[in-house]
Motif scaffolding. Structure first.
Motif, PDB file in Angstrom:
ATOM      1  N   TRP A 220      44.574  43.510  44.991  1.00 59.62           N
ATOM      2  CA  TRP A 220      44.422  42.464  43.988  1.00 59.62           C
ATOM      3  C   TRP A 220      43.050  42.587  43.325  1.00 59.62           C
ATOM      4  CZ3 TRP A 220      48.420  39.354  42.716  1.00 59.62           C
ATOM      5  CH2 TRP A 220      49.453  39.174  43.639  1.00 59.62           C
ATOM      6  N   GLN A 225      44.667  37.622  40.191  1.00 64.39           N
ATOM      7  CA  GLN A 225      45.659  37.470  39.127  1.00 64.39           C
ATOM      8  C   GLN A 225      46.480  38.739  38.906  1.00 64.39           C
ATOM      9  OE1 GLN A 225      43.998  36.201  35.412  1.00 64.39           O
ATOM     10  NE2 GLN A 225      45.938  36.371  34.286  1.00 64.39           N
ATOM     11  N   ILE A 226      45.840  39.916  39.024  1.00 69.24           N
ATOM     12  CA  ILE A 226      46.513  41.181  38.745  1.00 69.24           C
ATOM     13  C   ILE A 226      46.528  42.020  40.015  1.00 69.24           C
ATOM     14  CG2 ILE A 226      46.481  43.293  37.385  1.00 69.24           C
ATOM     15  CD1 ILE A 226      45.075  41.761  35.187  1.00 69.24           C
ATOM     16  N   TRP A 239      50.704  44.462  37.950  1.00 64.62           N
ATOM     17  CA  TRP A 239      51.625  43.329  38.012  1.00 64.62           C
ATOM     18  C   TRP A 239      50.829  42.042  37.890  1.00 64.62           C
ATOM     19  CZ3 TRP A 239      52.622  39.169  41.335  1.00 64.62           C
ATOM     20  CH2 TRP A 239      53.871  38.538  41.160  1.00 64.62           C
ATOM     21  N   ASP A 240      51.229  41.177  36.936  1.00 69.02           N
ATOM     22  CA  ASP A 240      50.529  39.923  36.666  1.00 69.02           C
ATOM     23  C   ASP A 240      51.170  38.806  37.480  1.00 69.02           C
ATOM     24  OD1 ASP A 240      49.567  37.459  35.452  1.00 69.02           O
ATOM     25  OD2 ASP A 240      48.770  38.745  33.864  1.00 69.02           O
ATOM     26  N   TYR A 241      50.358  38.140  38.296  1.00 70.11           N
ATOM     27  CA  TYR A 241      50.863  37.070  39.163  1.00 70.11           C
ATOM     28  C   TYR A 241      51.265  35.847  38.352  1.00 70.11           C
ATOM     29  CZ  TYR A 241      50.573  33.075  42.341  1.00 70.11           C
ATOM     30  OH  TYR A 241      50.828  31.904  43.016  1.00 70.11           O
ATOM     31  N   ASN A 242      50.462  35.454  37.365  1.00 66.04           N
ATOM     32  CA  ASN A 242      50.768  34.257  36.574  1.00 66.04           C
ATOM     33  C   ASN A 242      52.005  34.455  35.703  1.00 66.04           C
ATOM     34  OD1 ASN A 242      48.535  32.892  37.650  1.00 66.04           O
ATOM     35  ND2 ASN A 242      47.164  33.741  36.076  1.00 66.04           N
ATOM     36  N   LYS A 243      52.155  35.664  35.173  1.00 60.56           N
ATOM     37  CA  LYS A 243      53.303  35.930  34.305  1.00 60.56           C
ATOM     38  C   LYS A 243      54.530  36.404  35.082  1.00 60.56           C
ATOM     39  CE  LYS A 243      50.329  37.237  30.426  1.00 60.56           C
ATOM     40  NZ  LYS A 243      49.966  38.320  29.470  1.00 60.56           N
ATOM     41  N   THR A 247      52.617  44.362  33.611  1.00 58.17           N
ATOM     42  CA  THR A 247      51.921  44.309  32.321  1.00 58.17           C
ATOM     43  C   THR A 247      51.401  45.660  31.870  1.00 58.17           C
ATOM     44  OG1 THR A 247      49.864  43.739  33.468  1.00 58.17           O
ATOM     45  CG2 THR A 247      51.236  41.913  32.665  1.00 58.17           C
TER      46      THR A 247
END
Length: 481
Positions: A220, A225-226, A239-243, A247
């Protein structure tokens, strides 16, 4: 015996006076003997000019016979007189003089000992006994030793991890700031939420892909976040955690990516089997910034320091490089190298910067080396080296206490805690049956997470800081497998 009259000797000088001693009698009359001193009538003979009236003349002392005290000496002395007890005077010249014995107790001393000194009559107490009792000097500046903290020898939580690879050149376990644990199992990436104890699997980027991807490194970014995901085929995905989606994708190499390290939330580096190190930024097109060349074999460990200015890398060529990331992009080989370390005798996978001391780097060697070495990148010198008698797999400095955690493989498979800077072993934890290849820590840095080839994940509470609310609820709800 006839005594001479004083009238007949009137003309005799004072210095020619004579002493007359009575003849010896029988022994039974010995106590009645006496000595008579015949002195002239001249009164000037005892004047202060000639003789001190309170001292015995020296001429008297020459005689061994007992002398009678002159009558004039019986006069009252201006200095008073001395009282000598009879029992003492009889024994003055006796070598075996016995001490006085007090027949009656002193009432004052008895009251003093009972009410003030609190002395027990049945005990022999010596007051002011300086020979036997030494008074300790007060040392107000000396700090008291702090008690050793208690470390649990058993893990507080154990999770099954079927399919966890026992591979020295993979790094597929990381605990992020978002309290999510990313782990690679059997060609899949799973996320374990510490908040709600739920597990979910990341979807594949392409649904029509027949063969799943084998991920070899996960990490991470600093804000959680990413997630950077390196694979066996050299492709790196974000990989985006929020989205909740992928990405980005990078194809900068064709060989496996063994290690990833984030400097901050945007910049990261990864090393691969093609001997190169790639510096990337998610804010630029294609993400690639520049490459670093120096290792002659696979790069199996990279890590940024806390200031984001230095990067340490370890390789299968037994060497460690310190890179100064200043001055922008360049294609010249070794322009960024500030120091090359060649003291290890095996592959260097374990690297850790000390967040509490600037420029301090710990490195660990593989099975043919089995040492932990502490270096200073400020002076480019080796500080110390210790033999662990076991393969060093991972290293990590604590942010709470100035200590170092190491995990080991062949042959002990243990976890060790070291005090810095003495590098003295504080404790060792044993629980894994295979090599402890993976190491990470909770966001509050109080709990460490280890993964092993025995396909288990274990949580260890080793630091004294208090656990966050989320972590506390997690530990209360979990049960030992």
């Amino acid at each position: 015996m006839q005594e001479e009259s004083s009238s007949q000797d009137a003309n005799i000088q004072a210095t020619n006076y004579q002493l007359s001693t009575p003849k010896k009698e029988k022994k039974q009359n010995k106590t009645n003997q006496s000595t008579t001193i015949q002195s002239p009538n001249n009164n000037d003979f005892y004047s202060p000019k000639n003789v001190n009236p309170w001292k015995t003349p020296k001429s008297f002392l020459k005689s061994n016979t007992k002398q009678a005290t002159p009558e004039h000496a019986l006069q009252a002395s201006p200095y008073g007189d001395r009282y000598i007890p009879l029992n003492v005077s009889r024994n003055l010249f006796n070598k075996q003089i016995q001490p006085f014995e007090i027949e009656e107790e002193n009432v004052y001393e008895e009251l003093l000992s009972e009410n003030v000194l609190e002395i027990d009559e049945n005990k022999n107490v010596n007051i002011l006994n300086f020979n036997k009792q030494k008074v300790e000097k007060l040392q107000p500046n000396k700090q008291q030793e702090t008690p050793k903290r208690k470390i649990d020898t058993q893990p507080i939580k154990v999770l099954d991890a079927p399919g966890l690879e026992d591979d020295f050149y993979q790094d597929i376990l990381h605990w992020g700031k978002n309290n999510l644990i990313a782990i690679g199992l059997q060609r899949c990436v799973y996320l374990y939420s510490v908040d709600n104890q739920k597990v979910f699997k990341l979807a594949e980027p392409l649904n029509n892909q027949v063969n799943s991807i084998q991920y070899t490194s996960l990490q991470w970014n600093t804000n959680g976040q990413i997630l950077g995901m390196g694979s066996y085929d050299g492709v790196l995905r974000l990989w985006d955690y929020n989205k909740n989606m992928y990405t980005g994708t990078m194809n900068l190499t064709t060989k496996r990516i063994s290690t990833i390290s984030w400097a901050n939330s945007n910049i990261f580096a990864f090393g691969s089997k093609d001997k190169t190190i790639n510096i990337c930024d998610v804010r630029v097109p294609n993400y690639s910034v520049f490459q670093l060349y120096g290792h002659t074999q696979e790069v199996c460990g990279v890590t940024f320091d806390g200031n984001e200015l230095q990067l340490a890398s370890g390789g299968n060529d037994n060497r460690v490089f310190i890179w100064q990331l200043r001055g922008g992009n360049t294609n010249t080989d070794n322009q960024y190298v500030s120091w090359e370390i060649k003291s290890h005798k095996a592959a260097v996978r374990a690297l850790a910067w000390n967040p509490n001391s600037s420029g301090i780097l710990a490195t660990g060697g593989g099975n043919q080396d089995k040492t932990i070495k502490i270096h200073s990148s400020l002076t480019n010198q080796l500080i110390t080296s210790i033999n662990c008698d076991s393969q060093v797999c991972k290293l990590r400095f604590s942010k709470i206490i100035n200590e170092l955690v190491s995990t080991h493989g062949y042959e002990k498979n243990q976890i060790c805690l070291w005090q810095y800077p003495t590098i003295k072993k504080i404790h060792q934890l044993e629980g894994h049956s295979e090599r402890v290849l993976y190491l990470s820590a909770s966001p509050d840095d109080s709990t460490i997470l280890t993964g092993s080839g025995d396909e288990t994940l274990k949580f260890w509470k080793v630091y004294p800081s208090q656990i966050s609310n989320n972590m506390s609820s997690f530990l209360n709800m979990c049960e030992i497998r």
